[in-house]
Write an enzyme that holds these catalytic residues in place. Structure first.
Site, PDB file in Angstrom:
ATOM      1  CB  ILE A 121      -7.865 -10.406 -13.739  1.00  0.00           C
ATOM      2  CG1 ILE A 121      -6.508 -10.589 -14.271  1.00  0.00           C
ATOM      3  CG2 ILE A 121      -8.632  -9.923 -15.000  1.00  0.00           C
ATOM      4  CD1 ILE A 121      -5.970 -11.744 -15.047  1.00  0.00           C
ATOM      5  CG  LEU A 122     -11.150  -6.125 -10.762  1.00  0.00           C
ATOM      6  CD1 LEU A 122     -11.363  -4.680 -10.440  1.00  0.00           C
ATOM      7  CD2 LEU A 122     -12.034  -6.847  -9.617  1.00  0.00           C
TER       8      LEU A 122
ATOM      9  CG  ASN B 205       1.466   3.239  -5.750  1.00  0.00           C
ATOM     10  OD1 ASN B 205       2.084   4.256  -6.071  1.00  0.00           O
ATOM     11  ND2 ASN B 205       2.220   1.873  -5.726  1.00  0.00           N
TER      12      ASN B 205
ATOM     13  CG  HIS C 223       1.091  -2.572 -15.068  1.00  0.00           C
ATOM     14  ND1 HIS C 223       0.963  -3.555 -14.194  1.00  0.00           N
ATOM     15  CD2 HIS C 223       1.693  -2.909 -16.083  1.00  0.00           C
ATOM     16  CE1 HIS C 223       1.816  -4.518 -14.954  1.00  0.00           C
ATOM     17  NE2 HIS C 223       2.185  -4.196 -15.864  1.00  0.00           N
TER      18      HIS C 223
ATOM     19  CD  GLU D  13       3.973   1.809  -9.565  1.00  0.00           C
ATOM     20  OE1 GLU D  13       3.561   0.967 -10.121  1.00  0.00           O
ATOM     21  OE2 GLU D  13       4.285   1.587  -7.973  1.00  0.00           O
TER      22      GLU D  13
ATOM     23  N   GLY E 260       0.783  -1.145   0.010  1.00  0.00           N
ATOM     24  CA  GLY E 260      -0.086   0.062   0.130  1.00  0.00           C
ATOM     25  C   GLY E 260       0.656   1.319  -0.014  1.00  0.00           C
TER      26      GLY E 260
ATOM     27  CG  ASN F 149      -4.494  -1.569 -13.122  1.00  0.00           C
ATOM     28  OD1 ASN F 149      -4.283  -1.848 -11.815  1.00  0.00           O
ATOM     29  ND2 ASN F 149      -3.573  -2.212 -14.008  1.00  0.00           N
TER      30      ASN F 149
HETATM   31  C1  GAR Z   1       2.597  -1.275  -7.660  1.00  0.00           C
HETATM   32  O1  GAR Z   1       3.697  -1.210  -8.063  1.00  0.00           O
HETATM   33  C2  GAR Z   1       1.623  -1.428  -8.705  1.00  0.00           C
HETATM   34  O2  GAR Z   1       1.905  -0.725  -9.913  1.00  0.00           O
HETATM   35  C3  GAR Z   1       1.493  -2.891  -8.916  1.00  0.00           C
HETATM   36  O3  GAR Z   1       1.519  -3.256  -7.617  1.00  0.00           O
HETATM   37  C4  GAR Z   1       2.395  -2.597  -6.794  1.00  0.00           C
HETATM   38  C5  GAR Z   1       1.740  -2.100  -5.507  1.00  0.00           C
HETATM   39  O4  GAR Z   1       2.594  -1.649  -4.893  1.00  0.00           O
HETATM   40  N1  GAR Z   1       0.696  -3.325  -9.832  1.00  0.00           N
HETATM   41  C6  GAR Z   1       0.523  -4.253 -10.573  1.00  0.00           C
HETATM   42  O5  GAR Z   1       1.548  -4.813 -10.720  1.00  0.00           O
HETATM   43  C7  GAR Z   1      -0.809  -4.471 -11.434  1.00  0.00           C
HETATM   44  N2  GAR Z   1      -0.625  -5.499 -12.404  1.00  0.00           N
HETATM   45  P1  GAR Z   1       1.951  -0.833  -3.451  1.00  0.00           P
HETATM   46  O6  GAR Z   1       1.067  -1.916  -2.756  1.00  0.00           O
HETATM   47  O7  GAR Z   1       3.183  -0.649  -2.541  1.00  0.00           O
HETATM   48  O8  GAR Z   1       1.153   0.296  -3.792  1.00  0.00           O
END
Ligand code: GAR
Length: 210
Positions: free
Chosen positions: A101-102, A19, A118, A188, A17, A116
């Site tokens: 995947i939703l 992000n 990514h 990100e 989490g 989303n």
């Molecule tokens: C992030 O890097 C996000 O882009 C990725 O999961 C991570 C979550 O990090 N998502 C994917 O790979 C989707 N295919 P966080 O829990 O530290 O925010």
């Protein structure tokens, strides 16, 4: 879906989490005019749930396993997940490290409202291993940089859909998985906040102009 002066976000997570934390910090510091109305995780141990609790944000733990164990379909899970999220009247559903995947059973409930994040550029390295895949491709001389994108989720394709924002991230010869992951995450964190702030501005709610 509801329209409120500050867009309401339902943030779906599966893990750390960071992000989500970037969103919470940006809201707190006035850089993102939004409200997180709920954080939903499919994993009980997701640290993001703890981050949300500490910030007094409502949380929901909604695992797939009981559905699997009861022989219930993925569509049923997704439909119930959508119902759960809808209770919090989100303007946007933000997938911030949501590792399922939703299906349309979820997406059709929030048309053009699911976003989303990514850790790769559009069309590159879909799935859960985008960062190691990019590092491997770099070492094989196939790519010179990677990146990050924020996109709408119109259908069940993995990590694909109309791109809202994308940003390149350099890879260096001395990079390890840790150093590249750290660089990607910091990009990100900024890109997600900037994109949502832009959406909030571009699309003021009817309440704003009242
Ligand atoms: C992030 O890097 C996000 O882009 C990725 O999961 C991570 C979550 O990090 N998502 C994917 O790979 C989707 N295919 P966080 O829990 O530290 O925010």
């Amino acid at each position: 879906m509801s329209r409120s002066p500050r867009p309401r976000l339902a943030v779906l997570i599966s893990g750390n989490g960071t992000n989500l934390q970037a969103l919470m910090d940006a809201i707190q510091e006035g850089r993102l005019p939004a409200t997180i109305s709920v954080v939903i995780s499919n994993r009980k141990a997701a640290y993001g749930l703890e981050r949300a609790r500490r910030a007094d944000i409502p949380t929901e733990y909604f695992p797939l396993k009981p559905y699997r164990d009861a022989g219930r379909s993925r569509r049923e899970y997704d439909a119930d997940l959508a119902r759960l999220a809808a209770r919090y009247r989100p303007d946007w559903v933000v997938l911030a490290g949501w590792m399922h995947i939703l299906s349309r059973a979820f997406l059709d409930r929030f048309p053009n409202r699911v976003i989303n994040l990514h850790p790769a550029l559009p069309g590159q390295f879909p799935g859960a291993h985008a960062i190691p895949d990019a590092l491997e491709a770099y070492r094989q001389g196939k790519i010179r940089h990677t990146g990050v994108m924020v996109h709408l989720v119109p259908d069940e394709q993995v990590d694909a859909g109309p791109v809202l924002a994308a940003r390149e991230v350099p890879i260096y010869p001395e990079d390890t998985l840790e150093s590249l992951t750290e660089r990607i995450h910091s990009v990100e964190h900024r890109l997600l906040v900037e994109t949502l702030a832009r959406l909030a501005q571009e699309e003021p709610s009817p309440c704003d102009s009242a």
